[in-house]
Design an enzyme around this catalytic site. Structure first.
Site, PDB file in Angstrom:
ATOM      1  N   ASP A  88       0.863  -1.190   0.000  1.00  0.00           N
ATOM      2  CA  ASP A  88       0.000   0.000   0.000  1.00  0.00           C
ATOM      3  C   ASP A  88       0.896   1.235   0.000  1.00  0.00           C
ATOM      4  O   ASP A  88       1.842   1.309   0.753  1.00  0.00           O
ATOM      5  CB  ASP A  88      -0.926  -0.028   1.243  1.00  0.00           C
ATOM      6  CG  ASP A  88      -1.908   1.122   1.279  1.00  0.00           C
ATOM      7  OD1 ASP A  88      -2.954   1.003   0.546  1.00  0.00           O
ATOM      8  OD2 ASP A  88      -1.650   2.119   1.925  1.00  0.00           O
TER       9      ASP A  88
ATOM     10  N   ASN B  27      -2.676  12.877  -3.600  1.00  0.00           N
ATOM     11  CA  ASN B  27      -3.846  13.381  -4.333  1.00  0.00           C
ATOM     12  C   ASN B  27      -4.219  14.755  -3.910  1.00  0.00           C
ATOM     13  O   ASN B  27      -4.528  15.589  -4.765  1.00  0.00           O
ATOM     14  CB  ASN B  27      -5.030  12.455  -4.104  1.00  0.00           C
ATOM     15  CG  ASN B  27      -4.921  11.198  -4.955  1.00  0.00           C
ATOM     16  OD1 ASN B  27      -4.291  11.213  -6.026  1.00  0.00           O
ATOM     17  ND2 ASN B  27      -5.472  10.145  -4.430  1.00  0.00           N
TER      18      ASN B  27
ATOM     19  N   ASP C 120      -2.765   9.517  -9.941  1.00  0.00           N
ATOM     20  CA  ASP C 120      -2.917   8.426 -10.930  1.00  0.00           C
ATOM     21  C   ASP C 120      -1.572   8.089 -11.588  1.00  0.00           C
ATOM     22  O   ASP C 120      -1.239   6.938 -11.805  1.00  0.00           O
ATOM     23  CB  ASP C 120      -3.938   8.814 -11.995  1.00  0.00           C
ATOM     24  CG  ASP C 120      -5.372   8.823 -11.462  1.00  0.00           C
ATOM     25  OD1 ASP C 120      -5.611   8.222 -10.365  1.00  0.00           O
ATOM     26  OD2 ASP C 120      -6.248   9.347 -12.148  1.00  0.00           O
TER      27      ASP C 120
ATOM     28  N   GLU D 143      -4.894   2.393  -3.490  1.00  0.00           N
ATOM     29  CA  GLU D 143      -3.452   2.463  -3.683  1.00  0.00           C
ATOM     30  C   GLU D 143      -2.780   1.207  -3.226  1.00  0.00           C
ATOM     31  O   GLU D 143      -1.565   1.158  -3.051  1.00  0.00           O
ATOM     32  CB  GLU D 143      -2.892   3.699  -2.949  1.00  0.00           C
ATOM     33  CG  GLU D 143      -3.024   3.665  -1.440  1.00  0.00           C
ATOM     34  CD  GLU D 143      -4.363   4.185  -0.928  1.00  0.00           C
ATOM     35  OE1 GLU D 143      -5.353   4.310  -1.719  1.00  0.00           O
ATOM     36  OE2 GLU D 143      -4.457   4.394   0.286  1.00  0.00           O
TER      37      GLU D 143
END
Lengths: 418, 576
Positions: free
Chosen positions: B452, B460, B469, B495
């Protein structure tokens, strides 16, 4: 296909039946008590002819045959459309010849009838054989009384089925006897026969009548046939002092008697008399002048008629000769009534065959009445005599004139019953 | 049209049944003809044999009959020769009575013979002789009768003591003794006696007539006295009368006796040729019957042979005709059918006739023509259809390809995470499931890495989602390059990424995770810079499900998170 086979089978069956019926025709029933003669459609009608065709009497036998042939010729040589076969036998003018000839005739079941004989001696024996076999026999020449009737009674040699158109000479001897006794004044007479029933019948008739008239038969002699030496018997005549010699003999015995008698001075005045058996040209030619003055007794000749002249002309034309005797006429008549009787009784079959009852034929012949024969009217009686009796006594004047000249000189006629 | 052609045409137009029927009918007819000829020949032979037997019997009877008649004649002759020597009674016993018995046998034999001839199937010539046999029979009967009459005559004439000759002899002796006393009378007597004896020798009647004439003279001499004493004279006259009477009867009897002999001679004349002819005819009959047997045998042999030959020839002709009109055409038709079967649709039968084969050939030809038409049309249709099918197939293939592509795209779409291009969660779960099953079955180890991105929210938030992204895409790329080919790498969620490492012990996986962590650390992510990740590693343990396995990896991850992030935690172990 089946139908065709059936048709063929039926045709074959019908054909077989036809052939069978054609090959084996049913015989005609015969109710005749003497039996029947069946003649096939293509078969001839057989007639037995038994005559004396050899020896001195052959002329007489031949005349019988010719009379038959002339009668047959008148029918075109046929009877009911069938040819006629003549089965001929010679009897030799002897009884045994007649018997044996008849035996031959009757042995053939196809023989319808017998035409014969010439000599009466043959006829007696032949008729016995014939009658026993159930046949019919007719003669134009036999004249011996023994064969039919004597004095209105059945004669010793009578046989059923035997008939004749020659006159019964029962009256021949009496005619000679009457002439000798009544016309010539003879009281002693001699007779000479040959042992045959014909000549014996005549001499017996002579003797009976002559004796009945008051005369005497001083000699009843016999000679044998073919005897040449007649002097012994003529000596007997001399010894018997006979005024007349009645010798109804045939040739050559008759010739010998006459010629030797003429050589015997002791017989110079003796009257010589014979009968119809010597009324022949051959006899007259043989004995010539020796016969002058001799008497003959014989049947009265038939009257001259156009029919008779026609028959004589036919005879002349057929045989290129004149008839030596008149006996062909009675032969013609005998054949004629026989043919008429056959035509009357024969039953014609569908196939053209003939069926002839033997008794019926006999009956038809016996029933012959007023038949217009050339020798006169013929009516047969129960004994078989069909001709009327009439006899002439003839005297020979001229041998050169022959039989006709002799017959023209009748000095006596005897016709009993007329 | 010639007659032969007419017949040939007629024959061809017949049905086979009719042809066979005709042929066999004719053969049958020939057989029947042969049988008929054989039967006929046999019948004729049997008939001829019967005729031979009948003829032999007839001949035998004729011989017997003739022999018996000859015997009767001998007895008759012996009677006449012997009666004067052995006596009349003895002669009758020895000759006459046996002769009568023999004649009765002759009559019976001739009657039998007549019936035999009438009943037998002999020739017409022999049957026509039946009348001769009748004559023979009649003559035999007459022979007996005449013999009897002759014996009677001879008895009258010559019987000892009472016969005319004996009487004459006796009278002769008495007369001689009585006239001896007169010369004239004695001379006359002697002369008369001489003529009588001459007669008895010559049997000429004039001698007897002369003797009788001399007897007449003697009577006259005796009548005149003749110098004899009255007793002798009267006795002589009485005896002379008797003498003349007896002597006069003798010639008549002799004539009758001669007539009987003449009768015998005539009978012999009639009968002898009959028996001779009958014998000869019977012989001829036998020869004729034998000849007929020979002839019929020859004829039958020739006929049977000819019929057999004709039958054979006919059978050959019929066989030829049947072969030509039936068999050969059937063979031809069969061959034509074979060629047709092999594909020669243009073949046709040449059989032309009005029978069933002709009809069959016509049907065959019509059928072949029809087949040819059908096949021709079928090929055209097939070609057309093939072309149509090829076109359809091309279209189909294009469609299939398109579909495959779409399916593949769909598959990718279905199993690939759209942003990173890694396997999506479904893909990862399938891989887990597959590996769990394989590990369970084969006991093979496998391990997983769950990572992760640390503080991704901040990225973000700080750099925008696009930057986030891009980080995800970069990490995905990094994972893909680092992972082995057999490993399955997928985005587990948000993620989080999961790597499934088949047949890999946990230590290896932990090392891999470590190298990844390091790689991440050393990688400069555009715009963002350094990004770290926490790793949880777990290995499959028997009894695990993919979920329990992931839970344990997740627990290890949380521990890594808890332990400060940017570290690798192995389930059940302390790595950071």
């Amino acid at each position: 296909m089946k139908r065709a086979a059936i048709l063929v089978f039926c045709r074959a069956l019908v054909g077989a039946l036809f052939l069978f019926s054609a090959c084996a025709p049913a015989p005609e029933p015969c109710s005749d008590k003497l039996g029947c003669v069946d003649i096939g459609p293509d078969e001839p009608l057989k007639l037995a002819v038994i005559q004396a065709l050899s020896g001195k009497v052959a002329t007489l036998g031949q005349e019988q045959v010719r009379g038959l042939e002339l009668a047959l010729a008148r029918r075109g040589d046929r009877i009911l459309g069938h040819k006629v076969q003549l089965v001929t036998e010679d009897t030799g003018c002897k009884p045994e010849g007649g018997a044996n000839a008849a035996l031959k005739a009757v042995a053939d079941p196809k023989v319808v009838a017998i035409f014969g004989t010439t000599c009466s001696g043959d006829a007696a024996t032949a008729a016995e054989v014939m009658s026993r076999a159930g046949l019919t026999m007719i003669s134009g020449n036999n004249s011996a009384p023994f064969l039919t009737a004597i004095g209105g009674q059945r004669a010793p040699k009578w046989q059923a089925g035997y008939l004749r158109t020659a006159p019964n000479e029962e009256s021949s001897g009496p005619a000679a006897a009457r002439f000798a006794y009544e016309k010539l004044g003879i009281r002693k007479a001699a007779t000479i026969n040959d042992g045959d029933i014909y000549t014996r019948g005549l001499t017996d008739g002579f003797r009976q009548e002559f004796t009945k008239l008051g005369g005497k038969v001083v000699l009843d002699a016999t000679v044998n046939k073919n005897d040449a030496d007649m002097e012994p018997v003529l000596t007997s005549v001399v010894n018997a002092r006979a005024e007349l010699v009645f010798f109804p003999l045939f040739q050559p015995e008759g010739n010998n008697v006459l010629l030797q008698a003429r050589r015997m001075p002791t017989l110079a005045k003796t009257v010589l008399m014979s009968d119809g058996s010597l009324i022949e040209d051959s006899f007259l030619e043989a004995v010539k002048q020796a016969a002058v003055g001799m008497y003959f007794v014989g049947p009265t000749p038939p009257r001259k008629t156009p029919e008779l002249e026609k028959l004589a002309a036919e005879y002349q034309a057929r045989y290129n000769a004149a008839p030596p005797t008149i006996y062909y006429i009675s032969a013609f008549d005998a054949a004629d009534i026989l043919f008429a009787a056959i035509e009357k009784v024969a039953v014609k079959g569908k196939n053209g065959g003939l069926h002839i009852g033997r008794q019926a034929l006999r009956d038809a012949l016996y029933a012959t009445a007023n038949h217009p024969g050339l020798s006169g009217k013929l009516s047969c009686d129960q004994f078989g005599d069909c001709a009327a009796q009439s006899f002439d006594v003839l005297k020979l004047k001229d041998p050169a004139a022959g039989v006709e000249g002799l017959k023209a000189n009748a000095v006596f006629t005897y016709a009993p019953g007329r | 049209m010639s007659r032969l052609e007419t017949c040939s045409r007629l024959w061809r137009n017949q049905s086979i049944t009719a042809k066979f029927g005709f042929a066999f009918s004719l053969l049958l007819a020939l057989l029947a003809l042969e049988a008929l000829v054989g039967y006929g020949a046999l019948n004729v032979t049997l008939t001829a044999e019967n005729e031979i037997l009948a003829s032999v019997e007839i001949r035998q009877r004729v011989f017997e009959m003739d022999g018996e008649l000859e015997k009767a004649r001998r007895l008759h002759r012996d009677f006449l020769l012997q009666y004067s020597e052995i006596g009349f009674a003895k002669a009758q016993e020895q000759y006459y009575l046996p002769a009568k018995a023999v004649l009765a046998r002759v009559v019976a034999l001739s009657d039998d013979l007549r019936q035999l001839v009438a009943a037998s199937n002999v020739s017409v010539a022999l049957r026509e002789r039946n009348k001769d046999i009748t004559l023979y029979l009649s003559s035999a009967q007459r022979f007996g009768e005449i013999f009897g009459e002759l014996v009677d005559l001879v008895t009258i004439l010559a019987a000892p003591e009472y016969g005319l000759l004996s009487q004459l002899e006796s009278l002769d002796e008495g007369l001689e003794s009585n006239v001896r006393g007169s010369t004239e009378a004695f001379l006359l007597f002697q002369e008369m006696d001489r003529h009588v004896h001459e007669y008895l020798i010559s049997r000429q009647r004039p001698h007897m007539q002369t003797a009788l004439n001399l007897g007449f003279k003697l009577e006259r001499v005796l009548g005149s006295g003749a110098g004899l004493d009255p007793m002798h004279r009267d006795e002589a006259r009485r005896l002379l009368k008797s003498y003349v009477s007896v002597a006069g009867r003798i010639p008549d009897l002799d004539v009758q006796v001669r007539g009987k002999f003449n009768d015998f001679a005539l009978q012999a004349q009639a009968v002898d040729p009959i028996s001779r002819d009958l014998k000869s005819l019977a012989d001829l009959e036998v020869e004729r019957a034998r000849g007929r047997i020979t002839g019929v045998s020859r004829l039958a042999t020739v006929t049977i042979a000819a019929t057999a030959l004709a039958g054979l020839c006919f059978a050959l002709v019929v066989a030829g005709l049947i072969h030509a009109t039936v068999t050969r055409r059937i063979v031809d038709l069969t061959r034509t059918a074979g060629l047709l079967r092999e594909g020669n649709l243009g073949i046709r039968s040449e059989a032309q006739s009005g029978d069933e084969i002709g009809v069959l050939a016509l049907s065959f030809n019509a059928m072949a023509a029809r087949m040819q038409d059908l096949v021709h049309n079928l090929e055209a249709n097939v070609h057309l259809r093939t072309e149509e099918l090829a076109a359809a197939n091309s279209k189909l293939e294009a469609a299939v390809r398109e579909l495959d592509e779409k399916n593949q795209a769909l598959e990718v779409t279905t199993r690939t995470e759209r942003l990173t291009g890694l396997g999506n969660r479904r893909r990862v779960e399938e891989a887990l499931q597959t590996e769990v099953l394989r590990a369970r079955r084969y006991g093979k180890p496998f391990s997983i890495i769950l990572l992760d991105i640390d503080h991704f929210k901040a990225i973000n938030d700080n750099f925008g989602h696009q930057a986030g992204d891009n980080v995800l895409i970069a990490i995905a790329g990094l994972l893909t390059r680092t992972a082995r080919e057999t490993d399955v790498v997928g985005r587990w969620g948000g993620e989080e990424f999961l790597l499934v490492c088949p047949e890999t012990e946990i230590a290896v996986v932990a090392a891999l995770a470590e190298r990844l962590r390091t790689e991440f650390t050393t990688t400069d992510f555009p715009l963002v810079g350094q990004v770290t990740s926490s790793f949880g590693v777990a290995a499959f343990v028997q009894g695990d499900s993919w979920k329990t396995l992931v839970e344990r990896a997740d627990e290890a991850l949380y521990r890594a998170k808890d332990n400060g992030r940017n570290c690798v935690e192995v389930a059940g172990d302390q790595a950071c």
